[in-house]
Design a protein around this motif. Structure first.
Motif, mmCIF file in Angstrom:
data_model
loop_
_atom_site.group_PDB
_atom_site.id
_atom_site.type_symbol
_atom_site.label_atom_id
_atom_site.label_comp_id
_atom_site.label_asym_id
_atom_site.label_seq_id
_atom_site.Cartn_x
_atom_site.Cartn_y
_atom_site.Cartn_z
ATOM 1 N N PHE A 137 1.032 -1.117 0.073
ATOM 2 C CA PHE A 137 -0.052 -0.147 0.093
ATOM 3 C C PHE A 137 0.974 1.427 0.098
ATOM 4 O O PHE A 137 1.500 1.686 1.158
ATOM 5 C CB PHE A 137 -0.986 0.054 1.325
ATOM 6 C CG PHE A 137 -1.689 -1.306 1.206
ATOM 7 C CD1 PHE A 137 -3.077 -1.049 0.304
ATOM 8 C CD2 PHE A 137 -1.539 -2.280 2.107
ATOM 9 C CE1 PHE A 137 -3.736 -2.377 0.372
ATOM 10 C CE2 PHE A 137 -2.720 -3.318 1.954
ATOM 11 C CZ PHE A 137 -3.745 -3.297 1.040
ATOM 12 N N LEU A 138 1.214 1.733 -1.204
ATOM 13 C CA LEU A 138 1.904 2.944 -1.483
ATOM 14 C C LEU A 138 1.581 4.255 -1.150
ATOM 15 O O LEU A 138 0.220 4.564 -1.437
ATOM 16 C CB LEU A 138 2.566 2.988 -2.921
ATOM 17 C CG LEU A 138 3.011 1.477 -3.218
ATOM 18 C CD1 LEU A 138 3.379 1.516 -4.557
ATOM 19 C CD2 LEU A 138 4.249 1.352 -2.347
ATOM 20 N N GLU A 139 2.255 4.964 -0.486
ATOM 21 C CA GLU A 139 1.921 6.493 -0.437
ATOM 22 C C GLU A 139 1.608 7.122 -1.669
ATOM 23 O O GLU A 139 2.500 7.151 -2.785
ATOM 24 C CB GLU A 139 3.212 7.294 0.428
ATOM 25 C CG GLU A 139 3.235 6.980 1.723
ATOM 26 C CD GLU A 139 2.192 7.470 2.694
ATOM 27 O OE1 GLU A 139 1.668 8.682 2.540
ATOM 28 O OE2 GLU A 139 1.335 6.743 3.331
ATOM 29 N N PRO A 140 0.203 7.727 -1.854
ATOM 30 C CA PRO A 140 0.051 8.130 -3.111
ATOM 31 C C PRO A 140 1.153 9.741 -3.500
ATOM 32 O O PRO A 140 1.400 10.402 -2.311
ATOM 33 C CB PRO A 140 -1.338 8.628 -3.096
ATOM 34 C CG PRO A 140 -1.734 8.730 -1.691
ATOM 35 C CD PRO A 140 -0.784 7.664 -0.954
ATOM 36 N N TYR A 141 1.255 9.947 -4.548
ATOM 37 C CA TYR A 141 1.839 10.876 -4.987
ATOM 38 C C TYR A 141 1.138 12.298 -5.051
ATOM 39 O O TYR A 141 1.545 13.406 -4.469
ATOM 40 C CB TYR A 141 2.810 10.938 -6.187
ATOM 41 C CG TYR A 141 4.219 9.853 -6.198
ATOM 42 C CD1 TYR A 141 4.731 9.700 -4.966
ATOM 43 C CD2 TYR A 141 4.517 9.102 -7.396
ATOM 44 C CE1 TYR A 141 5.867 8.817 -5.065
ATOM 45 C CE2 TYR A 141 5.488 8.133 -7.255
ATOM 46 C CZ TYR A 141 6.070 7.964 -6.175
ATOM 47 O OH TYR A 141 7.120 7.138 -5.984
ATOM 48 N N THR B 268 -3.155 13.101 -5.499
ATOM 49 C CA THR B 268 -4.693 12.675 -5.579
ATOM 50 C C THR B 268 -5.298 13.964 -6.203
ATOM 51 O O THR B 268 -5.245 15.033 -5.958
ATOM 52 C CB THR B 268 -5.301 12.385 -4.489
ATOM 53 O OG1 THR B 268 -5.073 13.360 -3.398
ATOM 54 C CG2 THR B 268 -4.797 10.995 -3.817
ATOM 55 N N THR C 177 -5.797 8.583 -8.124
ATOM 56 C CA THR C 177 -4.578 8.356 -7.254
ATOM 57 C C THR C 177 -3.332 7.892 -7.754
ATOM 58 O O THR C 177 -3.181 7.004 -8.299
ATOM 59 C CB THR C 177 -4.827 7.492 -5.918
ATOM 60 O OG1 THR C 177 -6.243 7.629 -5.363
ATOM 61 C CG2 THR C 177 -3.845 7.695 -4.871
ATOM 62 N N ILE C 178 -2.179 8.979 -7.819
ATOM 63 C CA ILE C 178 -1.192 8.606 -8.641
ATOM 64 C C ILE C 178 -0.166 8.076 -7.343
ATOM 65 O O ILE C 178 0.524 8.789 -6.576
ATOM 66 C CB ILE C 178 -0.480 9.809 -9.135
ATOM 67 C CG1 ILE C 178 -1.685 10.518 -10.141
ATOM 68 C CG2 ILE C 178 0.745 9.570 -9.717
ATOM 69 C CD1 ILE C 178 -2.117 9.754 -11.104
ATOM 70 N N THR C 179 0.109 6.619 -7.773
ATOM 71 C CA THR C 179 1.301 6.089 -6.846
ATOM 72 C C THR C 179 2.426 5.714 -7.594
ATOM 73 O O THR C 179 2.248 5.691 -8.914
ATOM 74 C CB THR C 179 0.498 4.978 -6.323
ATOM 75 O OG1 THR C 179 0.103 3.879 -7.142
ATOM 76 C CG2 THR C 179 -0.568 5.158 -5.363
ATOM 77 N N LYS C 180 3.171 4.999 -7.084
ATOM 78 C CA LYS C 180 4.290 4.520 -7.682
ATOM 79 C C LYS C 180 4.195 3.526 -8.986
ATOM 80 O O LYS C 180 4.601 3.570 -9.896
ATOM 81 C CB LYS C 180 5.403 3.908 -6.800
ATOM 82 C CG LYS C 180 6.796 3.470 -7.353
ATOM 83 C CD LYS C 180 7.585 2.950 -6.115
ATOM 84 C CE LYS C 180 9.180 2.840 -6.248
ATOM 85 N NZ LYS C 180 9.758 2.247 -5.367
ATOM 86 N N THR C 181 2.929 2.793 -8.339
ATOM 87 C CA THR C 181 2.644 1.743 -9.432
ATOM 88 C C THR C 181 2.250 2.233 -10.774
ATOM 89 O O THR C 181 2.458 1.878 -11.821
ATOM 90 C CB THR C 181 1.398 1.012 -8.869
ATOM 91 O OG1 THR C 181 1.521 0.774 -7.466
ATOM 92 C CG2 THR C 181 1.173 -0.359 -9.464
ATOM 93 N N ASN D 81 -0.219 -5.586 -7.765
ATOM 94 C CA ASN D 81 -1.376 -4.865 -7.483
ATOM 95 C C ASN D 81 -2.588 -5.542 -8.015
ATOM 96 O O ASN D 81 -2.565 -5.569 -9.542
ATOM 97 C CB ASN D 81 -1.309 -3.413 -7.870
ATOM 98 C CG ASN D 81 -2.440 -2.695 -7.566
ATOM 99 O OD1 ASN D 81 -3.572 -3.195 -7.400
ATOM 100 N ND2 ASN D 81 -2.473 -1.467 -7.162
#
Lengths: 285, 80
Positions: free
Chosen positions: A41-45, A47, A56-60, A146
């Motif tokens: 569960f990554l911290e979003p860069y 939203t 939600t923009i995450t590393k994934t 994911n």
């Protein structure tokens, strides 16, 4: 009783505050910080809301974009200006494409396989590069861990072979062919037809998605565990030096093993896609 | 003919296809008949026993289905 619980919770919290930099050898007595599912569960860069949809923009997501650019960029560079005597990148691209054609499409589907090579090659290289992100320094996160991504891919594959099956065998015939396989005693159809239908519509796509997801999930967890262990064990004595070195060595070996699994899982995902397409094209009579 | 001793390419392909669907069949049998057992057990008041029995029946049926399908000669063997 409740006082006891609140004390132990307080203790655990104060311990974690001191244990920001955990080692076995320091005097704080910090436990091994075993990585759990939380690392996925990554911290979003960022939203934001666009037209009523939450993004939600995450590393994934960033890695997914990167994978797309890499795969597109490579094949564009390879085949932008094809020459009879191929350049280095063109022959590499041809080699990659022919691998999918000969090892997957022709091997599984047969002579009808050639027209599915673009689809299969796209899936293979997209999944493979997305998996490879697990061991690329700086990225180090497998996109396919994911569940949403394997599920989306599987949905594309599922709709493709459903459409192909209904087109080649007829909209109703496709399902009845699957539900009433030859060689089964008539009375058994009552018991077995639900299984055939469930296999076709539910468990087949589910296993295809989960196989890819679970392999990438487990691999990332394994690598993280040994990396964290090496950092946790390191210290100025025999156990610290030996333990950390051994753990680091295992991390290096497992990284190699993971790269093998990543390629294998991408291959299996594509192979299954071909198997299912083949099953939709040729019915069992 | 010497070629007859070996399975044809289509036969190979069919075996491989079935090997890949075996997990799907097992899961389908487990879910469908386990679920059926659960429904009947809820109705008759012994949920655990019926669910377990249904799951076992489901696994047996999916094994049987896989066996029947794999022992069936392929229709794709001699396309005319």
């Amino acid at each position: 009783m409740s006082h006891h619980i609140s004390t132990s919770v307080h203790l655990a919290m104060s311990e974690s505050a001191d244990c920001a930099n955990q080692h076995l050898m320091n005097d704080l007595g910090c436990g091994f910080p075993a990585p759990s599912a939380e690392i996925f569960f990554l911290e979003p860069y960022a939203t934001f809301n666009l037209l009523g949809m939450d993004f939600t923009i995450t590393k994934t997501v960033v890695l997914l974009g990167l994978v797309m650019v890499i795969v597109l960029g490579f094949f564009f560079a390879a085949f932008r200006a094809p020459r009879l005597v191929p350049s280095k990148i063109q022959s590499l691209g041809e080699y990659a494409y022919l691998f999918v054609r000969d090892q997957i499409a022709r091997e599984v589907i047969g002579k009808d396989g050639d027209r599915f090579v673009p689809f299969l090659a796209t899936i293979f290289f997209f999944v493979w590069i997305a998996n490879l992100m697990s061991v690329i320094p700086g990225a180090q996160f497998p996109v396919m861990s994911n569940l949403a991504f394997p599920v989306s891919l599987t949905l594309i594959v599922f709709l493709t072979y459903l459409f192909l099956g209904m087109k080649h065998q007829g909209p109703v015939k496709f399902f009845t062919n699957a539900m009433f396989p030859p060689g089964v005693p008539k009375a058994m159809y009552l018991l077995l037809s639900p299984l055939e239908l469930l296999q076709l519509l539910v468990t087949r796509p589910a296993t295809q998605a989960i196989r890819l997801f679970a392999n990438m999930f487990a691999g990332h967890l394994l690598l993280t565990t040994f990396t964290v262990a090496a950092w946790y064990l390191v210290g100025p004595n025999f156990v610290g030096a030996f333990g950390a070195a051994a753990s680091f060595l295992v991390t290096v070996v497992l990284t190699g093993f993971e790269m093998f699994i990543q390629g294998l899982q991408a291959f299996i995902f594509t192979l299954l896609t071909a198997v299912y397409i083949s099953g939709s094209l040729h019915a069992e009579h | 003919m010497p070629g007859d001793r070996f399975p044809s390419k289509d036969e190979d392909r069919k075996t491989a296809d079935l090997a890949w669907s075996a997990v799907g069949y097992l899961l389908a049998g487990l879910l469908f008949y386990g679920g059926l057992g659960w429904v009947i057990g809820t109705w008759l008041g012994n949920r655990e026993a019926f669910t377990a029995f249904g799951a076992l029946v489901g696994i047996c049926l999916s094994l049987y289905l896989t066996y029947v399908r794999i022992s069936q000669p392929s229709s794709r063997r001699n396309p005319k």
